[in-house]
Design a protein around this motif. Sequence first.
Motif, mmCIF file in Angstrom:
data_model
loop_
_atom_site.group_PDB
_atom_site.id
_atom_site.type_symbol
_atom_site.label_atom_id
_atom_site.label_comp_id
_atom_site.label_asym_id
_atom_site.label_seq_id
_atom_site.Cartn_x
_atom_site.Cartn_y
_atom_site.Cartn_z
ATOM 1 N N THR A 219 0.830 -1.173 -0.104
ATOM 2 C CA THR A 219 0.028 -0.129 0.124
ATOM 3 C C THR A 219 0.857 1.245 0.056
ATOM 4 O O THR A 219 2.003 1.356 0.265
ATOM 5 C CB THR A 219 -0.909 0.153 1.201
ATOM 6 O OG1 THR A 219 -0.155 0.243 2.424
ATOM 7 C CG2 THR A 219 -1.823 -1.172 1.097
ATOM 8 N N VAL A 221 1.014 5.740 0.207
ATOM 9 C CA VAL A 221 0.228 7.193 0.169
ATOM 10 C C VAL A 221 0.761 8.104 -0.628
ATOM 11 O O VAL A 221 2.321 8.431 -0.673
ATOM 12 C CB VAL A 221 0.341 7.679 1.481
ATOM 13 C CG1 VAL A 221 -0.299 9.240 1.309
ATOM 14 C CG2 VAL A 221 -0.609 6.960 2.573
ATOM 15 N N ASP A 267 -6.687 10.975 2.391
ATOM 16 C CA ASP A 267 -5.954 10.664 3.592
ATOM 17 C C ASP A 267 -5.896 11.648 4.319
ATOM 18 O O ASP A 267 -4.726 11.845 5.181
ATOM 19 C CB ASP A 267 -4.904 9.694 3.350
ATOM 20 C CG ASP A 267 -4.435 9.110 4.718
ATOM 21 O OD1 ASP A 267 -5.232 8.484 5.231
ATOM 22 O OD2 ASP A 267 -3.247 9.113 5.072
ATOM 23 N N ARG A 273 -4.405 7.538 -0.394
ATOM 24 C CA ARG A 273 -4.021 6.521 0.064
ATOM 25 C C ARG A 273 -4.295 5.506 -1.207
ATOM 26 O O ARG A 273 -5.642 5.607 -1.798
ATOM 27 C CB ARG A 273 -4.702 6.062 1.068
ATOM 28 C CG ARG A 273 -4.272 4.378 1.550
ATOM 29 C CD ARG A 273 -4.813 4.149 2.858
ATOM 30 N NE ARG A 273 -4.279 5.197 4.022
ATOM 31 C CZ ARG A 273 -2.799 4.792 4.698
ATOM 32 N NH1 ARG A 273 -2.137 3.541 4.132
ATOM 33 N NH2 ARG A 273 -2.339 5.489 5.325
ATOM 34 N N ASP A 275 -4.565 1.423 -2.062
ATOM 35 C CA ASP A 275 -4.432 0.306 -1.568
ATOM 36 C C ASP A 275 -5.613 -0.735 -2.287
ATOM 37 O O ASP A 275 -6.170 -0.435 -3.277
ATOM 38 C CB ASP A 275 -4.800 0.009 -0.281
ATOM 39 C CG ASP A 275 -6.168 0.584 0.234
ATOM 40 O OD1 ASP A 275 -6.960 0.575 -0.660
ATOM 41 O OD2 ASP A 275 -6.517 0.675 1.530
#
Length: 556
Positions: A219, A221, A267, A273, A275
């Motif tokens: 994941t 950011v 985020d 973010r 994911d």
Amino acid sequence: MRALRIGNASGFYGDRFDAMREMLTGGELDVLTGDYLAELTMLILGRDRLKDPGAGYARTFLRQLEECLGLAHERGVRIVANAGGLNPAGLAVAVGELAERLAIPVRVAHVEGDDLTARHPGSLAAHAYLGGFGIAACLREGADVVITGRVTDAALVTGPAAAHFGWRPHDYDRLAGAVVAGHVLECGTQATGGNYAYFQDGDVRHPGFPLAELHEDGTAVITKHPGTGGLVDIGTVTAQLLYETSGGRYAGPDVTARLDTIRLTQDGPDRVRVDGVRGEPPPPTLKVGLNRLGGFRNEVTFVLTGLDIDAKAALVREQMAAALGKVAEVRWDLVRTDRPDAPTEETASALLRLVVRDPDQEAVGRALSGAAVELALASYPGFHVLAPPGKASPYGVFEGVYVPHGAVDHVAVLHDGRRVPVAPAHETAVLDDVPEPVPPEPLPPGPTRRAPLGLVAGARSGDKGGNANVGVWARTEEAWRWLAHELTTGRFQQLIPESRELTVTRHTLPDLRALNFVVEGILGEGVAAQHRFDPQAKALGEWLRSRHLDIPEALL
């Protein structure tokens, strides 16, 4: 394990020179990457190497390092760049000499194996797109600077991530997450408001370059240094995810990333973010970009002013016909920039553009120039041209071919001279089309208004060889429910007339509320051939957004 902070300081050869310093001084980083290569760049570097066998790499990168190598060393930031182009070994040597001259103790490694030019006679440059594990091998052995040639753009991120987190080739979901993060970063400020459909949402006069906080599970950011210009939101990230991609599967040498599994979440300010990304084994072959000289081209633009524009264009075309009779390819385009009763001469004028191509330099050189210049006193009233036609210039042709993974000798050349072979993919899978997802529930019928598509949808477009892609996305669920049903392939071809005789394929990405259209052959033989007015299809999406449709008033 803490997040790995990977930044970008270049999206192309010629990008903002000060970006490297800005990224090194603007905030915390672990790795700074730079993407200097594109299909056209490889051709340019190939021509450089014809003149000087020691050339073939991005010289601006070396100048940037002269200013910034000490900064990177002081801050413990590793640098990974594909600036090596056609000559990564030569650039690695030059960086080592620079470090020695500056008395900066850095270890420089490079990656080899992409150059297949010798196997493709007649090509100026033939290079396989390598993955990130050669970069990872260099970093694991302590390299501070890693120079590559032709790797995939995302490999600049997957390599450092694999080295830092200890990922192995079968960690497909983690690698796919890094590929997606790398794809967002690769074009620099295109992820932070540059070239963005809704550019007025933020101050994009001097956008900061992007970075990714990448985690062990893949994941990430997407963000930027505090206080820098531009913006990072779901829209800017969506736009870059759609750039130069096609369907749900995004294939690479390390992994096939499933773009149809991406989840984006805001985020915080300037933080998105990423994911949910799933990965699959890579395809059984590697892409090889072939660049060759296609012949010679020339052009001249005639200015037609005032009345009888069509008749003036017809006259000059007839007058040029004899000189163009034996030219292999002739293209005329009349651009109606004129308007009635115009207040300035410029706005009273249209442009008639002539582009010619031929294997014979003479046929499109002095012969064309002479014929055009000789009309100066013998053609339509008000005759003049934007600039006199010059000498014929060579143009390039790009072609993508494929070879098995094992046909490439992927090698990490370490700072101490050791050569570490990089194994080819141990598992592969033939790409299948992703099943078309179930469309969203359509909007209920209601009143509509004729208006530009861009009032309810963003777009970004780009090139892959001779094809163009146009990604279109909606910012609200209601707009998506309309867009998914309205913007069919047929409607796209209606709005973009030059695509009507070409193959157009639509791909649906519901989680991004996006459609991606691939238009085959619209760019001819690639950007270097300059087949059309916008040879890289950079503005094709903006043209689409300007076209008018019947849009539900509820969305307006």
